[in-house]
Design a protein around this motif. Sequence first.
Motif, PDB file in Angstrom:
ATOM      1  N   VAL A   1      43.023  35.593  49.877  1.00 14.64           N
ATOM      2  CA  VAL A   1      41.922  34.870  50.507  1.00 14.64           C
ATOM      3  C   VAL A   1      41.303  35.635  51.678  1.00 14.64           C
ATOM      4  O   VAL A   1      40.272  35.213  52.212  1.00 14.64           O
ATOM      5  CB  VAL A   1      42.363  33.475  50.984  1.00 14.64           C
TER       6      VAL A   1
ATOM      7  N   VAL B   1      38.385  36.739  46.292  1.00 17.83           N
ATOM      8  CA  VAL B   1      38.023  35.320  46.267  1.00 17.83           C
ATOM      9  C   VAL B   1      36.897  35.071  45.268  1.00 17.83           C
ATOM     10  O   VAL B   1      36.957  34.138  44.460  1.00 17.83           O
ATOM     11  CB  VAL B   1      37.622  34.838  47.675  1.00 17.83           C
TER      12      VAL B   1
ATOM     13  N   THR C   1      44.364  26.952  47.524  1.00 18.88           N
ATOM     14  CA  THR C   1      44.799  28.281  47.949  1.00 18.88           C
ATOM     15  C   THR C   1      46.202  28.198  48.551  1.00 18.88           C
ATOM     16  O   THR C   1      46.610  27.164  49.072  1.00 18.88           O
ATOM     17  CB  THR C   1      43.826  28.890  48.977  1.00 18.88           C
TER      18      THR C   1
ATOM     19  N   CYS D   1      45.072  35.747  43.967  1.00 17.83           N
ATOM     20  CA  CYS D   1      43.933  35.807  44.882  1.00 17.83           C
ATOM     21  C   CYS D   1      44.408  36.076  46.304  1.00 17.83           C
ATOM     22  O   CYS D   1      45.363  35.451  46.774  1.00 17.83           O
ATOM     23  CB  CYS D   1      43.152  34.492  44.847  1.00 17.83           C
TER      24      CYS D   1
ATOM     25  N   ALA E   1      36.240  30.951  51.583  1.00 24.71           N
ATOM     26  CA  ALA E   1      36.511  30.180  50.369  1.00 24.71           C
ATOM     27  C   ALA E   1      35.514  29.036  50.215  1.00 24.71           C
ATOM     28  O   ALA E   1      35.053  28.738  49.102  1.00 24.71           O
ATOM     29  CB  ALA E   1      37.937  29.640  50.395  1.00 24.71           C
TER      30      ALA E   1
END
Length: 251
Positions: free
Chosen positions: A63, A69, A12, A61, A121
Amino acid sequence: MPDRNVGTVIVTGASRGIGASISRELARAGLSVACLSRSGELPDADALDDVERSRLAALRCDVTDSASVIAAFGEVPRLFGEPVIGLVNNAGIHLQGPSSTFPISDFERLMQANVSSVLLASQVAYPYLREAGSPLIVNIGSFYDKLGVRGNTAYCASKAAVGAITRCLAVEWARDGIQVVNVAPGYIETDLNRDELNESALQAFLKKRIPVGGPGQTGDIGRLVAMLFQLPGRFLTGETIYVDGAQGMAL
């Protein structure tokens, strides 16, 4: 013994800075990398060689958004047709200000970006990792987790929480064979802070304050994370590895 020679690692905050370096070093180590970021851009796209480019794929994405996610992670197994063997929780923000007046809204925003996102995540990745042969989660913390830094109550608290999450997940998910490690950088020069770190007064301070003589480079973190994915054995878990040029222990 871990076999992480084949598989995909999710990173990420992968488009810039430390996340970009981690992604490239993982690719150089022979792993496929799903590079997640708000921009959905490949890290250092203009500098990638053909081998790196073949092992990197970018996904958009956020997060801090659970739907984003879940959707992004759901796409990852189809990118390379490989199992998901790892997650690097690197995305985060840095906000600072006097503790007496620091807005609670900013505190909550920072905690969501730096702390809640790590747990979110990890939760979404859990079923994928549980099916992998030797999964590893690497959280990117900070040496601020053990320091008292003026104007950084929120950031220090967030990185201390990342260390706590690392320890708890390592203990709870050990039965599933999942290792969890926290890498805590000190001052690292990136494209976002290069001008600030090279300002004469701060540069002189850091040269004197950091025993090795100055800030680290993104490659220092990228190479360490890539090495963690290649280490044999499962006994290294729950620990925080400080990469700060010995600044955090120096008097």
